[in-house]
Design a protein around this motif. Structure first.
Motif, mmCIF file in Angstrom:
data_model
loop_
_atom_site.group_PDB
_atom_site.id
_atom_site.type_symbol
_atom_site.label_atom_id
_atom_site.label_comp_id
_atom_site.label_asym_id
_atom_site.label_seq_id
_atom_site.Cartn_x
_atom_site.Cartn_y
_atom_site.Cartn_z
ATOM 1 N N VAL A 133 91.170 5.550 -29.438
ATOM 2 C CA VAL A 133 90.201 6.636 -29.283
ATOM 3 C C VAL A 133 90.235 7.127 -27.838
ATOM 4 O O VAL A 133 90.350 6.322 -26.898
ATOM 5 N N VAL A 134 90.143 8.445 -27.658
ATOM 6 C CA VAL A 134 89.976 9.036 -26.334
ATOM 7 C C VAL A 134 88.515 9.438 -26.183
ATOM 8 O O VAL A 134 87.965 10.137 -27.041
ATOM 9 N N GLU A 135 87.876 8.986 -25.115
ATOM 10 C CA GLU A 135 86.491 9.358 -24.836
ATOM 11 C C GLU A 135 86.464 10.243 -23.604
ATOM 12 O O GLU A 135 86.989 9.885 -22.545
ATOM 13 N N VAL A 190 91.530 3.577 -18.361
ATOM 14 C CA VAL A 190 90.836 4.603 -17.585
ATOM 15 C C VAL A 190 91.893 5.468 -16.903
ATOM 16 O O VAL A 190 92.669 4.987 -16.079
ATOM 17 N N SER A 191 91.916 6.735 -17.291
ATOM 18 C CA SER A 191 92.886 7.680 -16.730
ATOM 19 C C SER A 191 92.149 8.982 -16.459
ATOM 20 O O SER A 191 92.161 9.910 -17.262
ATOM 21 N N GLY A 192 91.493 9.030 -15.321
ATOM 22 C CA GLY A 192 90.531 10.089 -15.042
ATOM 23 C C GLY A 192 91.074 11.499 -15.152
ATOM 24 O O GLY A 192 90.487 12.353 -15.811
ATOM 25 N N VAL A 235 90.551 5.090 -24.439
ATOM 26 C CA VAL A 235 90.997 5.735 -23.203
ATOM 27 C C VAL A 235 89.868 6.616 -22.686
ATOM 28 O O VAL A 235 89.378 7.492 -23.411
ATOM 29 N N TYR A 236 89.467 6.387 -21.443
ATOM 30 C CA TYR A 236 88.401 7.168 -20.821
ATOM 31 C C TYR A 236 89.049 8.169 -19.857
ATOM 32 O O TYR A 236 89.743 7.793 -18.914
#
Length: 402
Positions: free
Chosen positions: A64-66, A6-8, A44-45
């Motif tokens: 995957v990046v979401e 999680v990397s906002g 990765v979110y």
């Protein structure tokens, strides 16, 4: 292992060098890539900051990046994102209820708040990397600190209640202890460098033209705390030396940046404007050659939680002159791969720079030592080793109430 990153505010898809795009983006991108290569299922979110972004973006290595809808789908300064973290956390809770991860790794404090909202109902272990701490920023920035007032308290709560904290340096371990985070809950997992991309091989072209005998290079986000003003001012003590600053907006618009204008004014007042070049954003593919073109890479922030630039320079076989702060104390071997000097001490900076520029043999030795040091301690494989250990053996101690 199913790993949720999680990397906002710091997407691994973003090019480093912008106001809110730097070392954290690189750290998340490279760690994700290395973990995916090892067969882990990594998502990765990150926050959707443009309306036309796809919901999911596959990365070349298999991760995957979401893009998470949280707040308006436009660029928002990271210090203004806290009100949107409940929506971010609610999205994570829904996603993880459908597809439960084995571990969540949150990057930066706001990502931690969203991650706790997402993991709460599921009991998924949460590992936190702060990258930089609010208490440290507030100490050094004072009235210029734009972080939300709640930040320090939230970081203290996160550190005491998540399953483990990954500090990027031994200096951060000390700061976490001051916050009341028990030492047994902390592991040091530093940043890393791609030693195949950053290497000391001879260049065949593409570097900026050399016009003066010596070249200093400073790199990173174009923000005040990076201390580029010290690198500019030191030129007054170093005749026949130029300074290149890489980072910030694209080259054609760098003159419109507030920090760029401030540095230009300082250069004019110091009488060195003809020897300072603000390059703006540099293509990552061109960075190794640019680093190798320097006689000395200077890293002069007033504080730095870790800092990837010294590693990139050392991987290229270039000596580093850096301030004696934060992660520099771990990554640099003072008198071995470069020199450490007290922050905001122009006399010490000038003395060290002059000595290094006058001794080519010493610079070459420091460069060789630096390359060896990163190969031993700072590859992304070593970083992934530390992260995997934390994921597989989170601290069994019960969370400490805030």
């Amino acid at each position: 292992m199913r790993i949720a990153m999680v990397s906002g505010h710091a997407s691994p898809l973003a090019a480093p060098g912008g106001v809110d795009a730097g070392g954290q983006n690189v750290y998340v991108a490279r760690l994700t890539e290395e973990l995916a290569k090892r067969g882990h299922d990594v998502t990765v979110y990150t926050r959707r900051d443009a309306p036309d972004l796809p919901d999911r973006v596959p990365l070349p290595g298999g991760a995957v990046v979401e893009h998470v809808p949280a707040g308006p789908p436009v660029s928002v300064p990271k210090d203004e994102l806290l009100p949107h973290m409940p929506a971010f956390g609610a999205h994570l809770a829904r996603a993880w209820a459908r597809d439960r991860p084995d571990v969540v790794h949150a990057h930066f404090w706001m990502s931690g708040t969203a991650s706790q909202l997402g993991t709460g109902p599921l009991g998924v272990p949460l590992v936190q990397t702060f990258h930089t701490l609010g208490a440290v920023e507030r100490r050094h920035e004072g009235v210029r600190d734009t972080s939300p007032y709640e930040r320090v308290g939230i970081e203290r709560h996160l550190g005491r209640t998540c399953e483990g904290v990954l500090a990027t340096s031994t200096d951060e371990v000390v700061e976490l202890g001051r916050m009341g985070v028990p030492a047994r809950r902390i592991r040091v997992v530093p940043g890393g460098v791609d030693t195949e991309h950053f290497h000391p091989a001879a260049d065949t072209g593409g570097t900026p033209e050399r016009r003066l005998r010596h070249r200093l290079l400073a790199c990173g986000r174009l923000v005040r705390r990076k201390g580029y003003d010290q690198a500019v001012r030191v030129l007054a003590h170093l005749p026949d030396t130029e300074l290149l600053v890489a980072g910030g907006p694209p080259a054609g618009t760098v003159e419109t940046d507030a920090e760029a204008r401030r540095l230009t004014d300082i250069a004019h007042r110091a009488g060195v404007a003809d020897r300072v070049r603000l390059l703006g954003a540099v293509d990552p593919e061109d960075m190794p050659a640019l680093l190798r073109s320097a006689d000395l890479v200077v890293c002069t922030p007033v504080y730095e939680a870790f800092g990837l630039v010294p590693l990139e320079a050392m991987a290229c076989g270039v000596p580093v002159l850096a301030t004696d702060v934060g992660g520099h104390r771990d990554s640099l071997a003072d008198g071995g791969t470069g020199r450490l000097v007290a922050p905001q001490n122009l006399e010490a900076l000038a003395e060290a720079a002059h000595a290094l520029l006058a001794d080519e043999r010493l610079r070459r030795q420091y460069g060789r030592n630096g390359r060896e040091r990163v190969l031993r301690h700072y590859t992304w494989a070593r970083v992934a080793d530390g992260a995997e250990q934390a994921y597989r053996a989170p601290c069994p101690a019960r969370p400490v109430p805030a």
